[in-house]
Structures are given as structure tokens and as C-alpha cells.
Design a protein around this motif. Structure first.
Motif, PDB file in Angstrom:
ATOM      1  N   PHE A 255       0.833  -1.196   0.000  1.00 19.85           N
ATOM      2  CA  PHE A 255       0.000   0.000   0.000  1.00 19.85           C
ATOM      3  C   PHE A 255       0.867   1.245   0.000  1.00 19.85           C
ATOM      4  O   PHE A 255       2.058   1.227   0.345  1.00 19.85           O
ATOM      5  N   ALA A 256       0.240   2.358  -0.415  1.00 23.60           N
ATOM      6  CA  ALA A 256       0.929   3.652  -0.468  1.00 23.60           C
ATOM      7  C   ALA A 256      -0.051   4.721  -0.013  1.00 23.60           C
ATOM      8  O   ALA A 256      -1.249   4.452   0.201  1.00 23.60           O
ATOM      9  N   ALA A 344       5.784   7.092   0.822  1.00 20.47           N
ATOM     10  CA  ALA A 344       5.996   5.818   1.522  1.00 20.47           C
ATOM     11  C   ALA A 344       5.363   4.647   0.782  1.00 20.47           C
ATOM     12  O   ALA A 344       4.423   4.802   0.003  1.00 20.47           O
ATOM     13  N   ILE A 345       5.911   3.460   1.057  1.00 17.86           N
ATOM     14  CA  ILE A 345       5.296   2.206   0.638  1.00 17.86           C
ATOM     15  C   ILE A 345       5.478   1.218   1.786  1.00 17.86           C
ATOM     16  O   ILE A 345       6.497   1.235   2.483  1.00 17.86           O
ATOM     17  N   GLY A 346       4.473   0.412   1.998  1.00 18.06           N
ATOM     18  CA  GLY A 346       4.538  -0.573   3.063  1.00 18.06           C
ATOM     19  C   GLY A 346       3.754  -1.814   2.684  1.00 18.06           C
ATOM     20  O   GLY A 346       3.223  -1.916   1.572  1.00 18.06           O
ATOM     21  N   TYR A 347       3.652  -2.758   3.589  1.00 14.84           N
ATOM     22  CA  TYR A 347       2.964  -4.010   3.294  1.00 14.84           C
ATOM     23  C   TYR A 347       2.393  -4.600   4.580  1.00 14.84           C
ATOM     24  O   TYR A 347       2.829  -4.302   5.688  1.00 14.84           O
ATOM     25  N   ASN A 359     -10.432   6.100   6.611  1.00 14.98           N
ATOM     26  CA  ASN A 359     -10.705   7.337   5.885  1.00 14.98           C
ATOM     27  C   ASN A 359      -9.896   7.478   4.592  1.00 14.98           C
ATOM     28  O   ASN A 359      -9.494   8.584   4.221  1.00 14.98           O
ATOM     29  N   ASP A 360      -9.644   6.355   3.933  1.00 15.46           N
ATOM     30  CA  ASP A 360      -8.963   6.366   2.631  1.00 15.46           C
ATOM     31  C   ASP A 360      -7.595   7.056   2.674  1.00 15.46           C
ATOM     32  O   ASP A 360      -7.168   7.675   1.711  1.00 15.46           O
ATOM     33  N   GLN A 361      -6.897   6.942   3.799  1.00 10.71           N
ATOM     34  CA  GLN A 361      -5.579   7.560   3.915  1.00 10.71           C
ATOM     35  C   GLN A 361      -4.508   6.746   3.202  1.00 10.71           C
ATOM     36  O   GLN A 361      -3.474   7.282   2.809  1.00 10.71           O
ATOM     37  N   ILE A 362      -4.724   5.453   3.068  1.00  7.86           N
ATOM     38  CA  ILE A 362      -3.838   4.628   2.254  1.00  7.86           C
ATOM     39  C   ILE A 362      -4.662   3.941   1.181  1.00  7.86           C
ATOM     40  O   ILE A 362      -5.891   3.860   1.282  1.00  7.86           O
ATOM     41  N   LYS A 363      -3.979   3.461   0.165  1.00  7.34           N
ATOM     42  CA  LYS A 363      -4.672   2.683  -0.860  1.00  7.34           C
ATOM     43  C   LYS A 363      -3.865   1.433  -1.149  1.00  7.34           C
ATOM     44  O   LYS A 363      -2.621   1.454  -1.147  1.00  7.34           O
ATOM     45  N   LEU A 364      -4.570   0.343  -1.359  1.00 10.48           N
ATOM     46  CA  LEU A 364      -3.927  -0.912  -1.712  1.00 10.48           C
ATOM     47  C   LEU A 364      -3.554  -0.870  -3.195  1.00 10.48           C
ATOM     48  O   LEU A 364      -4.306  -0.364  -4.019  1.00 10.48           O
ATOM     49  N   LEU A 365      -2.402  -1.420  -3.500  1.00 12.98           N
ATOM     50  CA  LEU A 365      -1.918  -1.407  -4.886  1.00 12.98           C
ATOM     51  C   LEU A 365      -2.242  -2.727  -5.583  1.00 12.98           C
ATOM     52  O   LEU A 365      -2.172  -3.801  -4.972  1.00 12.98           O
TER      53      LEU A 365
END
Length: 425
Positions: A255-256, A344-347, A359-365
Motif C-alpha cells: 500500500f501507499a 511511503a510504501i509498506g505491506y 478514511n482512505d488515507q492509504i490505498k492498496l496497490l
């Protein structure tokens, strides 16, 4: 907090003392005192920040360069002050201006750094959280634990299996316990902790500790992702054979920040990012975000093991670290939780990441063009979906085996689906 006062407070006081000393130099009766005050403050101003920079570098500060620059600036200030005293330059008002400017700079740097640190504390984080554990405690008011539409076909009232596992799995096995165990055995559980030692049967000690507990016989079933090589070795060294029973499926997701325009990433891109070969978003066609902040999880966690498995023979780069000052004044270095910076990117696992940041602060890729939806996990098109397990010992008792069988039954699979994970069928 005391460390901050020491590191920042003494330099600030020293600068103020120097300014006072400079002002007093114009008063003849206070000339001797002013010179002593200025010299002592200058020496303190040099020694303290240099020690601060040395400590920060030795213990892995995230900003050692900042402290080195600050120390050099302070050194320049000290040289200027001493030179002014020796050559009588303080008699000229024009000499005051650079001294005051450098002094203001020395004060502003630590203040600005503190403000920045306070800002980063407000950035949403994906990491271990007691809030999720409390929300899914079986009998806490307003809990979100999934329940069956009918009474459970299995009830265990004695020799009750002790459950433990990963934080991400806690909502599932909390639901199992609520369906199968008597209320009085788990109604005291809050936040993944038992407050009655007589019924210590529903706990969340996270993946690494859970694998230790199943091997040492302090847990009967743990709910986790696949084991790391170290965890397999630990069981073998202790002569324990573990049984891994798949009970559901979950997507391993990346996600980012929601403002990042990227929507899709390939597995090769992921390997490039986490090996350090791909360092900037522009290499992935995203301009204006600069360097990639690639966060990792702590060693032995389920998601870190999943990343290591995905990387295969590609070597992982050193993860970002953060320094936490302990109560005894030491500095503890730990893997930084994901912070939702724009670059940022994380998992994590799908359910856990979407549950932790709202609240849609991150999105899945999407991975290789496939989005990690429940439908794509079920039909097998999402490329890095994997099974998660109920892990038991090969010498498990009959009640433990009965609970595993029930988890694989329609009722157990119903709870997995209602919780938000993908059942086996």
C-alpha cells in the motif's frame, strides 16, 4: 523527555548566556564577569553538542548529519566569540550582528527539529495496535467480534485449548473462542490479555512469541502465517513437530499514501524497491515524490516472513530504523512502523492494513495488474494470496483436535468470512 531537556536545553541556555555576556562586556564594572561567563558558556556550547552528535551517531540516530552540522555551526560561534574577546572586537557594534544571527540559528535548529518530530507523530501509522485487540476482545462493550447465526455445534468446557497468535489473526480466533468457550473463561480478556491467571486461554503475544509458546507447550493452538526459517529451526532444536492446518486465505498486500498516483506495481518492482535497486518513485513513472520510503516490519513477524518469501534469493536491504529512548535512558533501535508519508510504501495483510488506517488515507496497490479484492483472492488471480494456519503440536490433546476440526467445518469457515478474511470454501 529528560534526555531532550538535556540535549536541547543546555545549548539553548549556553547561547543565552553568551548573549548576556556580550551585552555585559559594554559595562566596565561587569567586564571580568562578562568575559568569564562568555568563555564558560562557549566551552559548554561546544562540548555538549559534540557529545550529543557523537551519541546520536554511535546509537544509530536517524539524523546524525543534522547534529554534526549543528555542532560545526556552534564551533564557529565559539571561535567568533573567543576571537572577539581576545581582539576587543566587541567594542564595535558591527561585530554583534553575525554573533546574534548564528546564535539564533543554533536555537532554531533544535526547535525546528522538535517541531518536525511532533509533526511526524501525527502521521497515521500501520503497526501493532492495542486498539484493534481491544475492539475484537470477545465481551468488551461495542466489540466487533463476528458471531454465528445459530448456536455452535461444538462446546468445550474443560481442558480448554489455549489460543494465541498474530495480531492480524486475533479477530478470528477471538470469534472462535466466543463461539465455543464458556463466557466466564474469556469475559475478562481485554486487548489480547487475560486478567485472570486461572483462565489464561485467549491471548495475543504476536507471531514471534506465539511460535515460541507453541514449542514450549504454553499454547495449544496458534493462529499465524507461515513460519520463518528461524521458527522452523527453533521447533526442530526442541524436538517438537508442528502441524500446520490451513484454515483460510488472505492477501499479502502493498500500500501507499492515497495521494500517490501509482495504482499498480509488479512483483519485480517490489523486489527492486526492497533490494534497494529502485530508490526513486520516478523510476516507476511517478514524478514529484522523490525517494521511496520503503518500510519493513520486525524480524519474525508474519508479514516480514511473507516479504522474505516473496523476495526469494533477492537480498533485502536494511530496513528503516527508529530510536526509542527507554525509561532507563538507553536508546533502543527497532524497525520503524509504516508511517503514511506521501512517498511511503509498506505491506501487511489485507484485513489488517485496511482495519488500521481509515478514511482512505492509504490505498492498496494492484500487483501485476490484479487488485487484492476478496473476489480475486477467492478465484486465485491475485498473485500473492496465501493460506494462514492453525498451528498445533503433533501430540495435541483431543479437545485441541476437535477445535481444529470445528474450525474447518461450515461454522468455523463462516466466522472467518464474517470477520473479513477469505474462507477455504
Amino acid at each position: 523527555m529528560l534526555v531532550d531537556y538535556f540535549l536541547y536545553g543546555i545549548p539553548v541556555i549556553s547561547v543565552i548566556s553568551i548573549i548576556i555576556g556580550i551585552v555585559l562586556l559594554s559595562v566596565k564594572k561587569a567586564l571580568k564577569f562578562a568575559r568569564i561567563l562568555t568563555l564558560v558558556s562557549s566551552i559548554l556550547l561546544l562540548i555538549i553538542p559534540l557529545l550529543m552528535a557523537l551519541v546520536m551517531i554511535l546509537f544509530g540516530s536517524a539524523n546524525p548529519i543534522l547534529y554534526c552540522i549543528l555542532s560545526l555551526v556552534i564551533f564557529a560561534l565559539l571561535v567568533s566569540v573567543v576571537s572577539g574577546l581576545l581582539w576587543g572586537k566587541f567594542k564595535h557594534k558591527s561585530f554583534y550582528i553575525p554573533i546574534i544571527l548564528v546564535s539564533v540559528l543554533c536555537i532554531s535548529v533544535p526547535i525546528t527539529h522538535t517541531i518536525y518530530n511532533n509533526y511526524t507523530e501525527t502521521i497515521p501509522t500501520v503497526g501493532e495496535s492495542s486498539d484493534l485487540l481491544m475492539t475484537y476482545s470477545p465481551y468488551v462493550a461495542g466489540n466487533k467480534v463476528a458471531t454465528l447465526d445459530e448456536a455452535s455445534k461444538l462446546t468445550i468446557t474443560e481442558d480448554i485449548p489455549r489460543l494465541n497468535g498474530a495480531t492480524a489473526m486475533y479477530p478470528i480466533y477471538s470469534a472462535f473462542a466466543k463461539a465455543v468457550y464458556p463466557k466466564y473463561t474469556i469475559d475478562h480478556v481485554k486487548g489480547g490479555m487475560s486478567y485472570q491467571t486461572d483462565f489464561n486461554i485467549l491471548c495475543c503475544d504476536k507471531t514471534t512469541r506465539a511460535y515460541e509458546l507453541i514449542v514450549t507447550g504454553e499454547a495449544d493452538i496458534i493462529f499465524v502465517g507461515g513460519p520463518s526459517e528461524e521458527q522452523k529451526a527453533f521447533a526442530k532444536e526442541n524436538g517438537v513437530e508442528l502441524v500446520y492446518t490451513p484454515i483460510g486465505k488472505e492477501a499479502f498486500v502493498f500500500f501507499a499514501n492515497s495521494q500517490n498516483p501509482i495504482e499498480n506495481i509488479t512483483i519485480e518492482d517490489i523486489k527492486g524497491i526492497y533490494s534497494g535497486e529502485i530508490r526513486r518513485w520516478s523510476e516507476l513513472g511517478v514524478n514529484g515524490l522523490g525517494k521511496i520510503r520503503a518500510f519493513q516490519r520486525d524480524e519474525g513477524s508474519g508479514s516480514q516472513t511473507a516479504l522474505q518469501n516473496l523476495m526469494g534469493d533477492t537480498e533485502l536491504m536494511t530496513p528503516p530504523k527508529e530510536n526509542v529512548v527507554s525509561g532507563m535512558g538507553g536508546i533502543i533501535e527497532m524497525t520503524a512502523d509504516y508511517k503514511n508519508y506521501k512517498n511511503a510504501i509498506g505491506y501487511s495483510f489485507r484485513f489488517y492494513s485496511t482495519e488500521m488506517v481509515k478514511n482512505d488515507q492509504i490505498k492498496l496497490l494492484s500487483i501485476n495488474g490484479v487488485y487484492p479484492s476478496i473476489e480475486n483472492i477467492e478465484n486465485g488471480t491475485y498473485p500473492i494470496a496465501s493460506e494462514f494456519y492453525a498451528v498445533t503440536r503433533s501430540d495435541a490433546d483431543e479437545n485441541t483436535k476437535a477445535l481444529i476440526e470445528w474450525i474447518l467445518s461450515p461454522q468455523g469457515q463462516e466466522l472467518i468470512e464474517k470477520t473479513g478474511y477469505t474462507p477455504l470454501y
